[in-house]
Design a protein around this motif. Structure first.
Motif, PDB file in Angstrom:
ATOM      1  N   GLU A  60      92.983  30.504  31.372  1.00 39.02           N
ATOM      2  CA  GLU A  60      93.882  29.659  30.589  1.00 39.02           C
ATOM      3  C   GLU A  60      93.135  29.087  29.401  1.00 39.02           C
ATOM      4  N   ASN A  61      93.883  28.688  28.372  1.00 32.74           N
ATOM      5  CA  ASN A  61      93.260  28.055  27.208  1.00 32.74           C
ATOM      6  C   ASN A  61      92.427  26.852  27.648  1.00 32.74           C
ATOM      7  N   GLY A  62      91.281  26.693  27.019  1.00 37.88           N
ATOM      8  CA  GLY A  62      90.450  25.553  27.389  1.00 37.88           C
ATOM      9  C   GLY A  62      89.218  25.438  26.522  1.00 37.88           C
ATOM     10  N   LYS A  63      88.421  24.453  26.830  1.00 38.77           N
ATOM     11  CA  LYS A  63      87.184  24.171  26.101  1.00 38.77           C
ATOM     12  C   LYS A  63      86.004  24.624  26.937  1.00 38.77           C
ATOM     13  N   ALA A 109      79.596  37.986  25.364  1.00 37.85           N
ATOM     14  CA  ALA A 109      81.041  37.726  25.299  1.00 37.85           C
ATOM     15  C   ALA A 109      81.367  36.382  24.676  1.00 37.85           C
ATOM     16  N   ILE A 110      80.583  35.361  24.980  1.00 43.46           N
ATOM     17  CA  ILE A 110      80.923  34.002  24.547  1.00 43.46           C
ATOM     18  C   ILE A 110      80.261  33.645  23.223  1.00 43.46           C
ATOM     19  N   GLY A 111      79.024  34.033  23.036  1.00 41.98           N
ATOM     20  CA  GLY A 111      78.338  33.713  21.790  1.00 41.98           C
ATOM     21  C   GLY A 111      78.312  32.218  21.529  1.00 41.98           C
ATOM     22  N   ASP A 112      78.805  31.811  20.361  1.00 45.81           N
ATOM     23  CA  ASP A 112      78.816  30.396  19.988  1.00 45.81           C
ATOM     24  C   ASP A 112      80.194  29.759  20.142  1.00 45.81           C
ATOM     25  N   LYS A 113      81.071  30.362  20.898  1.00 53.53           N
ATOM     26  CA  LYS A 113      82.422  29.816  21.062  1.00 53.53           C
ATOM     27  C   LYS A 113      82.383  28.456  21.766  1.00 53.53           C
ATOM     28  N   THR A 114      83.273  27.584  21.337  1.00 51.75           N
ATOM     29  CA  THR A 114      83.478  26.308  22.036  1.00 51.75           C
ATOM     30  C   THR A 114      84.884  26.217  22.605  1.00 51.75           C
ATOM     31  N   GLU A 115      85.801  27.032  22.092  1.00 47.90           N
ATOM     32  CA  GLU A 115      87.173  27.077  22.597  1.00 47.90           C
ATOM     33  C   GLU A 115      87.448  28.491  23.117  1.00 47.90           C
ATOM     34  N   LEU A 116      88.129  28.564  24.245  1.00 49.57           N
ATOM     35  CA  LEU A 116      88.489  29.854  24.828  1.00 49.57           C
ATOM     36  C   LEU A 116      89.991  29.923  25.022  1.00 49.57           C
ATOM     37  N   LYS A 117      90.553  31.095  24.785  1.00 46.67           N
ATOM     38  CA  LYS A 117      91.970  31.329  24.988  1.00 46.67           C
ATOM     39  C   LYS A 117      92.188  32.085  26.294  1.00 46.67           C
ATOM     40  N   SER A 118      93.375  31.964  26.838  1.00 47.70           N
ATOM     41  CA  SER A 118      93.716  32.728  28.026  1.00 47.70           C
ATOM     42  C   SER A 118      93.538  34.211  27.741  1.00 47.70           C
ATOM     43  N   GLY A 119      92.795  34.903  28.565  1.00 50.06           N
ATOM     44  CA  GLY A 119      92.541  36.326  28.373  1.00 50.06           C
ATOM     45  C   GLY A 119      91.262  36.645  27.641  1.00 50.06           C
ATOM     46  N   ASP A 120      90.579  35.638  27.066  1.00 52.66           N
ATOM     47  CA  ASP A 120      89.299  35.886  26.390  1.00 52.66           C
ATOM     48  C   ASP A 120      88.257  36.377  27.407  1.00 52.66           C
ATOM     49  N   LEU A 121      87.472  37.348  26.975  1.00 52.75           N
ATOM     50  CA  LEU A 121      86.423  37.884  27.833  1.00 52.75           C
ATOM     51  C   LEU A 121      85.332  36.842  28.044  1.00 52.75           C
ATOM     52  N   ILE A 122      84.904  36.688  29.290  1.00 52.26           N
ATOM     53  CA  ILE A 122      83.843  35.747  29.638  1.00 52.26           C
ATOM     54  C   ILE A 122      82.563  36.486  29.988  1.00 52.26           C
ATOM     55  N   GLY A 123      82.693  37.655  30.589  1.00 51.08           N
ATOM     56  CA  GLY A 123      81.505  38.413  30.966  1.00 51.08           C
ATOM     57  C   GLY A 123      81.821  39.408  32.056  1.00 51.08           C
ATOM     58  N   GLU A 124      80.765  39.897  32.684  1.00 46.73           N
ATOM     59  CA  GLU A 124      80.883  40.874  33.771  1.00 46.73           C
ATOM     60  C   GLU A 124      80.347  40.262  35.062  1.00 46.73           C
ATOM     61  N   PRO A 125      80.876  40.703  36.210  1.00 49.25           N
ATOM     62  CA  PRO A 125      80.295  40.243  37.477  1.00 49.25           C
ATOM     63  C   PRO A 125      78.839  40.672  37.571  1.00 49.25           C
ATOM     64  N   GLY A 126      78.031  39.847  38.208  1.00 50.75           N
ATOM     65  CA  GLY A 126      76.608  40.172  38.325  1.00 50.75           C
ATOM     66  C   GLY A 126      76.112  39.980  39.733  1.00 50.75           C
ATOM     67  N   ASN A 127      74.802  39.835  39.847  1.00 53.44           N
ATOM     68  CA  ASN A 127      74.162  39.626  41.144  1.00 53.44           C
ATOM     69  C   ASN A 127      73.296  38.374  41.094  1.00 53.44           C
ATOM     70  N   SER A 128      73.801  37.352  40.390  1.00 50.23           N
ATOM     71  CA  SER A 128      72.967  36.178  40.148  1.00 50.23           C
ATOM     72  C   SER A 128      73.124  35.091  41.187  1.00 50.23           C
ATOM     73  N   GLY A 129      74.150  35.192  42.040  1.00 48.78           N
ATOM     74  CA  GLY A 129      74.400  34.135  43.006  1.00 48.78           C
ATOM     75  C   GLY A 129      74.103  34.556  44.431  1.00 48.78           C
ATOM     76  N   TRP A 130      74.777  33.881  45.372  1.00 48.90           N
ATOM     77  CA  TRP A 130      74.528  34.122  46.796  1.00 48.90           C
ATOM     78  C   TRP A 130      74.931  35.527  47.216  1.00 48.90           C
ATOM     79  N   GLN A 131      75.799  36.176  46.417  1.00 51.24           N
ATOM     80  CA  GLN A 131      76.272  37.511  46.769  1.00 51.24           C
ATOM     81  C   GLN A 131      75.339  38.596  46.272  1.00 51.24           C
TER      82      GLN A 131
END
Length: 287
Positions: A60-63, A109-131
């Protein structure tokens, strides 16, 4: 990368909106690997965990509030086990949290963005967490005013299918810890009992209900999971901690009830998000 803020400061800054979209395309029944409210360690999960390694979109749209990548921030809602994560604030004090991301894909994907729209790409799943090794998105929605995690299924457009819930392996536990398997024993002493079922491996119900002779005596709802004194709990006729809900790897609490002397009908039911109800009834004799 944005500099990580303290979690306390994070909780003071946010705002939310409604009718969110799914963070990945083509979400099907098999796309969810672990439901909100499922067992997680010794507690209860405040996230949806996805199984498909597809690109991740803003719901969803957001900051853009923060990108966490150094795993130094840790709290009951934002454990360091989330790995590289993106947190977006929305209207009405809600946050969406996207965890277990591939770090470089987030930077691109995000670069220097401060505002995001619904559907904007955030990134890809990774292996950085508990999974580690599974490349799965973990999605969380937080209400910062109420210090609670919201079941994403409440706010996100619903799919046409849910993983079927099973209701079996019913066990009663008395205050003394004595266990009664209702498949083999229908007669037992009066008293207060916790009622457990065999835990579903992936799905978790939206609501569990216990009735005695048709009267509701307890319900546990999985629309939100609340935080108090740095512990997570869900609400029934009282507050149930994660260790109450999942005393071990096999059982899930349905609720608690008093049995008085006589013959009674114990009714158990599970509700899913599409309104389907799974039920069991037992005629029991209490002495």
């Amino acid at each position: 990368m944005k500099k990580s803020l303290s979690i306390f400061g994070l909780l003071l800054l946010c705002s939310t909106v409604f009718a969110y979209e799914w963070p990945q395309e083509n979400v099907e029944t098999t796309s969810i690997k672990s439901y909100f409210g499922q067992k997680r360690g010794n507690s209860v999960s405040t996230s949806l965990v996805f199984s498909d390694p597809e690109p991740i979109k803003c719901i969803e749209n957001g900051k853009l509030l923060i990108v966490m990548s150094d795993e130094t921030d840790d709290s009951v809602f934002f454990p360091c086990a989330y790995g590289t994560s993106v947190i977006v604030s929305h209207e009405d004090s809600l946050l969406s949290v996207y965890g277990n991301l591939e770090t470089e894909s987030v930077i691109e994907a995000i670069g220097d963005k401060t505002e995001l729209k619904s559907g904007d790409l955030i990134g890809e799943p990774g292996n950085s967490g508990w999974q580690n090794g599974t490349s799965s998105l973990e999605l969380q929605i937080i209400d910062t005013k109420k210090a609670s995690a919201i079941n994403p299924k409440i706010l996100i457009t619903r799919t046409n299918n849910e993983i079927p819930l099973t209701l079996e392996g019913i066990v009663l536990e008395s205050k003394t810890g004595a266990k009664i398997n209702l498949s083999t024993q229908k007669s037992f002493p009066s008293g207060i009992y916790k009622v457990y079922q065999k835990r579903n491996a992936v799905a978790s119900p939206y609501r569990t209900t216990i009735t005695i002779n048709g009267v509701v005596v307890d319900q546990i709802n999985y629309d939100t999971i609340n935080q108090e004194n740095n512990k997570l709990y869900v609400t029934g006729k009282k507050k149930y901690l994660g260790t109450d809900i999942y005393p071990d790897s096999n059982l899930q609490l349905l609720g608690e009830t008093m049995f008085t002397a006589g013959k009674s009908t114990l009714g158990l039911s599970l509700n899913d998000f599409l309104g389907k109800i799974t039920q069991l009834n037992y005629i029991v004799t209490v002495y």
